[in-house]
Design a protein around this motif. Structure first.
Motif, short mmCIF file in Angstrom:
data_model
loop_
_atom_site.label_atom_id
_atom_site.label_comp_id
_atom_site.label_asym_id
_atom_site.label_seq_id
_atom_site.Cartn_x
_atom_site.Cartn_y
_atom_site.Cartn_z
N ASN A 193 3.62 69.69 7.06
CA ASN A 193 4.57 69.74 8.35
C ASN A 193 5.76 69.77 7.57
OD1 ASN A 193 6.14 69.35 10.61
ND2 ASN A 193 4.36 69.72 12.36
N VAL A 194 6.72 70.36 7.63
CA VAL A 194 7.45 70.35 7.02
C VAL A 194 8.82 71.01 8.52
CG1 VAL A 194 9.38 70.73 4.99
CG2 VAL A 194 6.82 71.06 4.02
N HIS A 195 9.44 69.46 8.71
CA HIS A 195 10.53 70.40 10.15
C HIS A 195 10.04 70.59 11.08
CE1 HIS A 195 13.01 67.75 7.71
NE2 HIS A 195 13.02 68.75 6.46
N GLY A 196 8.35 70.71 11.05
CA GLY A 196 7.72 71.82 12.07
C GLY A 196 7.33 73.01 11.50
N SER A 197 7.95 73.13 9.69
CA SER A 197 6.86 74.98 9.36
C SER A 197 5.59 73.77 9.08
CB SER A 197 7.68 75.52 8.48
OG SER A 197 9.48 76.10 9.27
N PHE A 198 4.77 75.21 8.96
CA PHE A 198 3.66 74.27 7.78
C PHE A 198 3.36 75.29 6.79
CE2 PHE A 198 1.40 74.00 12.31
CZ PHE A 198 1.02 73.00 11.64
N ILE A 199 3.61 74.40 5.20
CA ILE A 199 3.31 75.20 4.07
C ILE A 199 2.00 74.45 3.24
CG2 ILE A 199 5.82 75.85 3.57
CD1 ILE A 199 5.98 72.99 2.43
N PRO A 200 1.28 75.85 2.93
CA PRO A 200 -0.12 75.27 2.13
C PRO A 200 0.62 73.43 1.29
CG PRO A 200 0.44 77.54 2.22
CD PRO A 200 1.31 77.20 2.35
N VAL A 201 -0.21 72.79 1.08
CA VAL A 201 -0.64 72.33 0.09
C VAL A 201 -1.92 72.15 -1.23
CG1 VAL A 201 -0.17 69.42 -0.33
CG2 VAL A 201 0.86 70.62 1.41
N ASN A 207 -0.77 67.00 6.40
CA ASN A 207 0.42 66.24 5.80
C ASN A 207 1.66 66.36 6.49
OD1 ASN A 207 -2.30 65.42 4.23
ND2 ASN A 207 -1.06 66.11 2.50
N TYR A 208 2.02 64.79 6.58
CA TYR A 208 3.47 65.11 7.21
C TYR A 208 4.40 64.70 6.38
CZ TYR A 208 2.02 66.09 11.61
OH TYR A 208 1.15 67.39 13.06
N THR A 209 4.95 65.55 5.45
CA THR A 209 5.53 65.12 4.18
C THR A 209 7.08 65.03 4.45
OG1 THR A 209 6.08 67.75 3.73
CG2 THR A 209 4.01 66.71 2.56
N VAL A 210 7.09 64.95 5.70
CA VAL A 210 9.26 64.64 5.99
C VAL A 210 9.11 63.60 7.19
CG1 VAL A 210 9.89 66.50 4.34
CG2 VAL A 210 9.57 67.22 6.48
N SER A 211 8.12 63.73 7.95
CA SER A 211 8.72 62.66 8.95
C SER A 211 7.48 62.09 9.37
CB SER A 211 8.77 63.92 10.05
OG SER A 211 7.39 63.97 9.83
N GLU A 212 7.10 61.45 10.36
CA GLU A 212 6.20 60.09 10.82
C GLU A 212 6.38 59.16 9.96
OE1 GLU A 212 5.36 60.67 13.81
OE2 GLU A 212 6.38 62.96 13.48
#
Ligand code: FAD
Ligand code: UDP
Length: 411
Positions: A95-103, A313-318
């Motif tokens: 979850n990058v600023h509300g958008s979902f991208i595959p990891v 994954n919360y990679t920029v927040s939380e």
């Protein structure tokens, strides 16, 4: 049978009923026809892979999400004797600023993160340098001089790795062992799965049932709710401060060695396989080995699913690193759902916390080696498992190590 008489009549004592302890116990019992006493301090078998139904009937993993994956034919053939596995293919979204991208960040992630022209330029730069399908550690990608790749690697570093790693380890990706961030590479592929291993899935019926089957052998007796410290101690000689004094962390390792395992104060001559934390067994005589621990916060919803994939994954927040929704993995078809948020923190209190992650660096490794050295003259005492070996092992690696140890002991 009482635990004491069981130990005295056993050929081997195994401490800990996780993948390490269960595999070696089964091998010694079955292949070696040995009597095995298995001691586990928790009230259940399975170690950290243990799963259970919560009060809403949802099958959850009690110590964090466990997805089985391996490239080892031997491990897979071994485990499929005890359970069949579903065909769950783990997918993780950041979850990058509300958008979902595959990891792992992959070619699809590029398309979702940048406009068409920029995305095409990044992909061309990557595929001009590496073959399709390559897995590159983010720290290696950051070494590239090409300005486009620099821009891309800075983006991935900032949006996928930096904040998550700070939460998980309290350190940056550069400060931790590079092998840790390399577990999750940048992937030059459109495969959105978290693992590309030959075999993956979850045991049908759950991990607890898999462990029941592994330990269901007439030569194995399982003692739950028993701490090894209640039963045995290590006799250390050459120490000014006596047996198991510990605490100060400054005992003279050069002068010390373990001489015997004592059960009820008497030397025990059988094989002992220990899968717990080594510093704890020695009462922290050379100080506490550093670990990270986790706190899990569970949330329940009256919905089938609350997130698109098993783990986000919360990679920029939380403050938590990730949220796992178990029914995606288990395939359980149920109208309520349970998710777990993971909050990492330093492991400071062995009486209330679980040491989940060894912290791999040279100073910690040297401290661990001081403990190992104590057992140099004790060939019947074996260390096995993620805790006992102080290594960031996955489940399949532990099963492989246990099978190898069995080969060695039974050869
Ligand atoms: P453990 O499972 O820790 O078992 C050790 C056992 O020994 C425990 O039951 C403990 O209670 C017992 N014990 C310790 N000391 C004593 C004592 N003094 N007396 C009696 N009993 C004692 N791996 C994967 O392959 N896929 C994943 O998706 C995955 N996810 C993970 C997620 C998290 C949050 C964590 C922490 C780990 C994950 N792993 C995963 C790794 C996996 O948990 C380990 O590889 C595996 O559980 C190690 O097995 P083990 O037997 O060495 O240790
Ligand atoms: N990592 C990250 N961002 C992610 C996923 C992983 O920075 O979205 C890094 C982080 O340092 C993490 C490591 O990669 O500790 C290994 O991740 P993995 O998912 O393998 O960890 P585990 O499941 O063992 O907790």
């Amino acid at each position: 049978m009482s635990i004491h008489s069981d130990i005295y009549s056993a050929d081997a004592v195994v401490i800990g009923a996780g993948f390490a302890g269960a595999t070696i116990a089964r091998e010694l019992a079955e292949r070696g026809n040995m009597q095995v006493a298995l001691i586990e301090r928790r009230e259940h078998i399975g170690g950290n892979a243990y799963d259970m139904y919560d009060e809403h009937g949802v099958l959850i993993h009690a110590y964090g999400p466990h997805i089985y994956h391996t490239n080892s034919d031997r491990v897979h053939e071994y485990l499929t004797r005890f359970a069949s596995f579903n065909d769950y293919q783990h997918e993780v979204l950041a979850n990058v600023h509300g958008s979902f991208i595959p990891v792992p960040f992959n070619l699809n992630s590029i398309d979702l993160s940048f406009s068409g022209e920029r995305a095409a330029a990044f992909k061309q730069a990557l595929l001009g340098l590496y073959p399709h399908g390559t897995r590159i550690g983010i720290l290696d990608l950051k070494q590239q001089d090409d300005p486009l790749l620099k821009e891309l690697s800075d983006y991935v570093y900032e949006n996928v790795f930096l904040f998550y790693t700070m939460k998980q380890w309290g350190q940056t990706p550069e400060e931790i062992d590079p092998a840790v961030s390399a577990r999750v590479p940048v992937l030059l592929d459109t495969d959105n799965r978290y693992f590309q291993d030959k075999y993956q899935g979850l045991p049908v019926g759950g991990y607890a049932a898999l462990f029941e089957a592994m330990l269901d052998h007439p030569n194995i007796t399982v003692h739950l709710g028993v701490d090894a410290a209640e039963i045995l101690s290590i006799q250390v000689v050459g120490a000014a401060d006596g047996v198991g004094a510990g605490g100060a962390g400054d005992a003279d390792a050069e002068a010390e060695r373990a001489e015997a395992i004592l059960v009820d104060g008497k030397p025990y001559d059988g094989l002992v396989i220990y899968t717990g934390a080594l510093d704890e067994l020695l009462e922290w005589r050379y100080g506490m080995l550093p670990y990270r621990t986790l706190e899990f916060v569970y949330r329940r919803y009256n919905e089938k699913h609350v997130q698109p994939v098993g783990t986000v994954n919360y990679t920029v927040s939380e403050d938590f690193t990730r949220i796992t929704e178990y029914s995606h993995m288990t395939g359980q078809d149920i109208d309520v759902t349970t998710v777990a948020e993971e909050y990492p923190l330093a492991f400071t209190d062995p009486s209330t916390q679980t040491p989940y992650y060894p912290i791999s660096d040279s100073a910690n490794q040297a401290q661990y080696e001081r403990y190992v050295l104590l057992f140099a003259e004790m060939p019947k005492f074996k260390l096995l498992g993620r805790l006992a070996e102080y290594r960031y092992y996955n489940m399949d690696q532990i099963v492989a190590r246990a099978l190898e140890l069995a080969d060695e002991l039974l050869s």
